[in-house]
Design a protein around this motif. Structure first.
Motif, PDB file in Angstrom:
ATOM      1  N   HIS A 413      -5.434   1.200   4.084  1.00 42.80           N
ATOM      2  CA  HIS A 413      -4.810   0.305   5.226  1.00 42.80           C
ATOM      3  C   HIS A 413      -5.405  -1.148   4.835  1.00 42.80           C
ATOM      4  O   HIS A 413      -4.290  -1.839   5.088  1.00 42.80           O
ATOM      5  CB  HIS A 413      -5.164   0.649   6.535  1.00 42.80           C
ATOM      6  CG  HIS A 413      -5.006  -0.014   7.700  1.00 42.80           C
ATOM      7  ND1 HIS A 413      -3.620  -0.012   7.924  1.00 42.80           N
ATOM      8  CD2 HIS A 413      -5.604  -0.973   8.551  1.00 42.80           C
ATOM      9  CE1 HIS A 413      -3.423  -1.336   9.281  1.00 42.80           C
ATOM     10  NE2 HIS A 413      -4.862  -1.699   9.235  1.00 42.80           N
ATOM     11  N   SER A 416      -3.704  -2.819   1.769  1.00 46.15           N
ATOM     12  CA  SER A 416      -2.171  -3.022   2.197  1.00 46.15           C
ATOM     13  C   SER A 416      -1.984  -4.268   2.980  1.00 46.15           C
ATOM     14  O   SER A 416      -1.044  -4.846   2.751  1.00 46.15           O
ATOM     15  CB  SER A 416      -1.617  -1.705   2.994  1.00 46.15           C
ATOM     16  OG  SER A 416      -2.015  -1.609   4.221  1.00 46.15           O
ATOM     17  N   GLU A 440       0.013   0.541   0.561  1.00 50.21           N
ATOM     18  CA  GLU A 440       1.013   0.973   1.298  1.00 50.21           C
ATOM     19  C   GLU A 440       1.485   2.219   1.545  1.00 50.21           C
ATOM     20  O   GLU A 440       1.202   2.950   2.646  1.00 50.21           O
ATOM     21  CB  GLU A 440       2.079  -0.102   1.723  1.00 50.21           C
ATOM     22  CG  GLU A 440       2.715   0.063   2.998  1.00 50.21           C
ATOM     23  CD  GLU A 440       3.421  -1.398   3.234  1.00 50.21           C
ATOM     24  OE1 GLU A 440       3.725  -1.587   4.531  1.00 50.21           O
ATOM     25  OE2 GLU A 440       4.126  -1.786   2.331  1.00 50.21           O
ATOM     26  N   LEU A 441       1.879   2.758   0.162  1.00 54.01           N
ATOM     27  CA  LEU A 441       2.493   4.025   0.127  1.00 54.01           C
ATOM     28  C   LEU A 441       1.197   5.116   0.329  1.00 54.01           C
ATOM     29  O   LEU A 441       1.430   6.049   0.888  1.00 54.01           O
ATOM     30  CB  LEU A 441       3.125   3.983  -1.350  1.00 54.01           C
ATOM     31  CG  LEU A 441       4.230   3.174  -1.506  1.00 54.01           C
ATOM     32  CD1 LEU A 441       4.400   3.225  -2.854  1.00 54.01           C
ATOM     33  CD2 LEU A 441       5.537   4.013  -0.651  1.00 54.01           C
ATOM     34  N   GLY A 444       0.467   5.369   3.925  1.00 51.59           N
ATOM     35  CA  GLY A 444       1.624   6.190   4.567  1.00 51.59           C
ATOM     36  C   GLY A 444       1.120   7.756   4.433  1.00 51.59           C
ATOM     37  O   GLY A 444       1.366   8.541   5.377  1.00 51.59           O
ATOM     38  N   LYS A 445       0.626   8.159   3.136  1.00 49.48           N
ATOM     39  CA  LYS A 445       0.286   9.631   2.759  1.00 49.48           C
ATOM     40  C   LYS A 445      -0.702  10.224   3.729  1.00 49.48           C
ATOM     41  O   LYS A 445      -0.801  11.113   4.312  1.00 49.48           O
ATOM     42  CB  LYS A 445       0.063   9.896   1.242  1.00 49.48           C
ATOM     43  CG  LYS A 445       1.495   9.448   0.632  1.00 49.48           C
ATOM     44  CD  LYS A 445       1.079   9.901  -0.866  1.00 49.48           C
ATOM     45  CE  LYS A 445       2.211   9.346  -1.820  1.00 49.48           C
ATOM     46  NZ  LYS A 445       1.752   9.276  -3.358  1.00 49.48           N
ATOM     47  N   SER A 447      -1.912   8.697   6.570  1.00 48.73           N
ATOM     48  CA  SER A 447      -1.492   8.917   8.238  1.00 48.73           C
ATOM     49  C   SER A 447      -0.793  10.010   8.285  1.00 48.73           C
ATOM     50  O   SER A 447      -0.997  10.791   9.552  1.00 48.73           O
ATOM     51  CB  SER A 447      -0.555   7.705   8.524  1.00 48.73           C
ATOM     52  OG  SER A 447       0.398   7.521   7.788  1.00 48.73           O
ATOM     53  N   VAL A 448       0.070  10.634   7.502  1.00 49.65           N
ATOM     54  CA  VAL A 448       0.836  11.711   7.536  1.00 49.65           C
ATOM     55  C   VAL A 448      -0.318  13.049   7.529  1.00 49.65           C
ATOM     56  O   VAL A 448      -0.126  13.826   8.316  1.00 49.65           O
ATOM     57  CB  VAL A 448       1.877  11.939   6.433  1.00 49.65           C
ATOM     58  CG1 VAL A 448       2.335  13.250   6.469  1.00 49.65           C
ATOM     59  CG2 VAL A 448       3.186  11.154   6.682  1.00 49.65           C
TER      60      VAL A 448
END
Length: 450
Positions: A413, A416, A440-441, A444-445, A447-448
């Motif tokens: 984070h 990013s 950033e990619l 995202g992974k 956070s999922v």
């Protein structure tokens, strides 16, 4: 007998920087540097003597760096350290007293103990100018050159030996891929493709059994039974710490056979003796375990710590991250910290972020090269563990930014949100800046998965 505040033994990257750092921190102290060489080479520039530079004399560190910083230079070999009296003894018999001693005695190239390794025209990667002149002369006359070792040094030698010569150049590497200790497999395969395109023959996953010939090398025999013709053999398989002087002084060495030091580069045996560079033992930034990394960049970082701590404790070594870069043809390869494979081997569950685009914007700008950034994050904490870059020449500096992010324990984070400066002729677009987009990619992974 002369006495000075600080004696630095060793004149290469670590010794030079240790002396300069000490003078900058303590301008009232006398600093003397003792080295046995008349001239000192830029260690990382040695492969380029054999192509780009064409001469050892073009790869020399200027002595002006010493004189401009008020450091006294003595040329001679230190053969003993009398710790009780705080005296170093030179081969000439001259003695110099010290208050603090910094050992930066470097490393010695490995000559593999295989049959025929003592034949004429079998060379190691020495830091001696006269030796390298002889080596360059042999390489210039050779029709067949075999390089043992496919790490950075071996790959750089192979690439440089192809420049301006109609010679057959081969690399023999014991691991399945060249550069495998530093790069992830996909990057190794790309580097091998480029080497092959440039006419370098690769013999990976093979070991050398013997060096053939009478007094002079004529070929190399592999454990598979294959034989490769060779007028010159270059062993680029690494180095070992040069601790002969340390052993004479009864300083403690560790598992890597280097001088044991604390986090402030003080030897464990004597608080008034420091060690830095290839001769000093290293610890991993990630695990704290002993590390075998030998890099000029690591050596100079340790040297700055040793020089700064000579008279008061003010700087701490956080451990070695390991930042590397090289170039094959016009394609740069760089890495910092742990590769994906190394991170998994250390037991980390990882998340990967990757981004690829031109290193100029728009891509039609002169000199633009497609550059890919791969970042490795710890799945549990989100912390950046490592990164790899392949592409344009800007990779050499961008990997230093990645290293800084690792050193400051930044998360996916945080990376990013990195605020970068960009320019069409110098960097990737701020829209597609690879390091930020890769982070950033990954974020995202993460956070999922959470």
């Amino acid at each position: 007998m002369k006495k000075v505040d600080v004696v630095v033994v060793g004149g290469s990257a670590a010794g030079l920087v240790a002396g300069i750092s000490c003078r900058r921190r303590y301008p009232d102290k006398q600093v003397m540097l003792i080295r046995k060489e008349e001239q000192v080479l830029v260690p990382c520039g040695i492969p380029y003597i054999f192509g780009t530079l064409e001469s050892p004399e073009k790869d020399v560190i200027p002595d002006a760096l010493l004189s401009k910083n008020g450091i006294e230079l003595i040329t001679g070999e230190v053969v003993d350290v009398q710790r009780a009296n705080k005296v170093v003894v030179l081969e000439s018999g001259e003695e110099v007293g010290y208050d603090k001693l910094i050992l930066a005695t470097g490393s010695l190239p490995i000559r593999l103990p295989i049959a025929g390794s003592d034949k004429a025209n079998v060379f190691v990667v020495s830091k001696d100018i006269a030796y390298l002149k002889e080596m360059l002369g042999a390489v210039n006359e050779a029709k067949d050159i075999v390089i043992i070792g496919g790490g950075f040094i071996g790959v750089e030698f192979a690439d440089e030996c192809k420049k301006g010569r109609d010679a057959n150049v081969s690399i023999v590497e014991a691991l399945p891929h060249c550069l495998q200790l530093a790069l992830d497999t996909e990057c190794c395969i790309e580097a091998e493709r480029l080497l092959t395109e440039r006419g370098v023959e690769l013999y990976t996953d093979r070991k050398v059994e013997a060096i053939l010939g009478d007094d002079k090398v004529s070929g190399v025999k592999l454990a598979t039974g294959e034989e490769i013709r060779a007028d010159v053999v270059i062993m680029g398989v690494g180095a070992v710490p040069n601790v002969d002087l340390a052993k004479k002084a009864d300083l403690q060495t560790g598992p890597s056979r280097a001088i044991q030091v604390d986090n402030y580069m003080r030897t464990l045996s004597d608080p008034d003796i420091f060690a830095c560079g290839d001769a000093a033992e290293k610890r991993s930034f990630f695990t704290g375990r002993c590390s075998a990394i030998m890099l000029a960049s690591v050596a100079t970082a340790e040297a700055r710590i040793a020089g700064a701590n000579a008279f008061k404790t003010c700087c701490r070594n956080l451990g070695e991250i390991g930042v590397w870069s090289t170039i094959v043809g016009e394609t740069a390869f760089a890495c910092a910290g742990l590769t994906e494979m190394a991170a998994q081997k250390e037991g980390f569950d990882v998340v990967i972020g990757e981004s690829e685009t031109f290193d100029r914007h728009p891509g039609a700008m002169p000199g633009a090269a497609t550059t890919k950034v791969k970042l490795v994050f710890c799945k549990k904490t989100g912390q950046l563990l490592g990164g790899g870059i392949t592409g344009g020449r800007g990779a050499g500096e961008l990997i230093n930014v990645v290293s800084a992010c690792i050193q400051h324990a930044m998360t996916a984070h945080e990376v990013s949100l990195f605020q970068m400066g960009t320019h069409p002729a110098l960097t990737a677009s701020p829209i597609a800046y690879q390091m930020v987009n890769a982070a950033e990619l990954a974020a995202g992974k993460l956070s999922v998965s959470s």
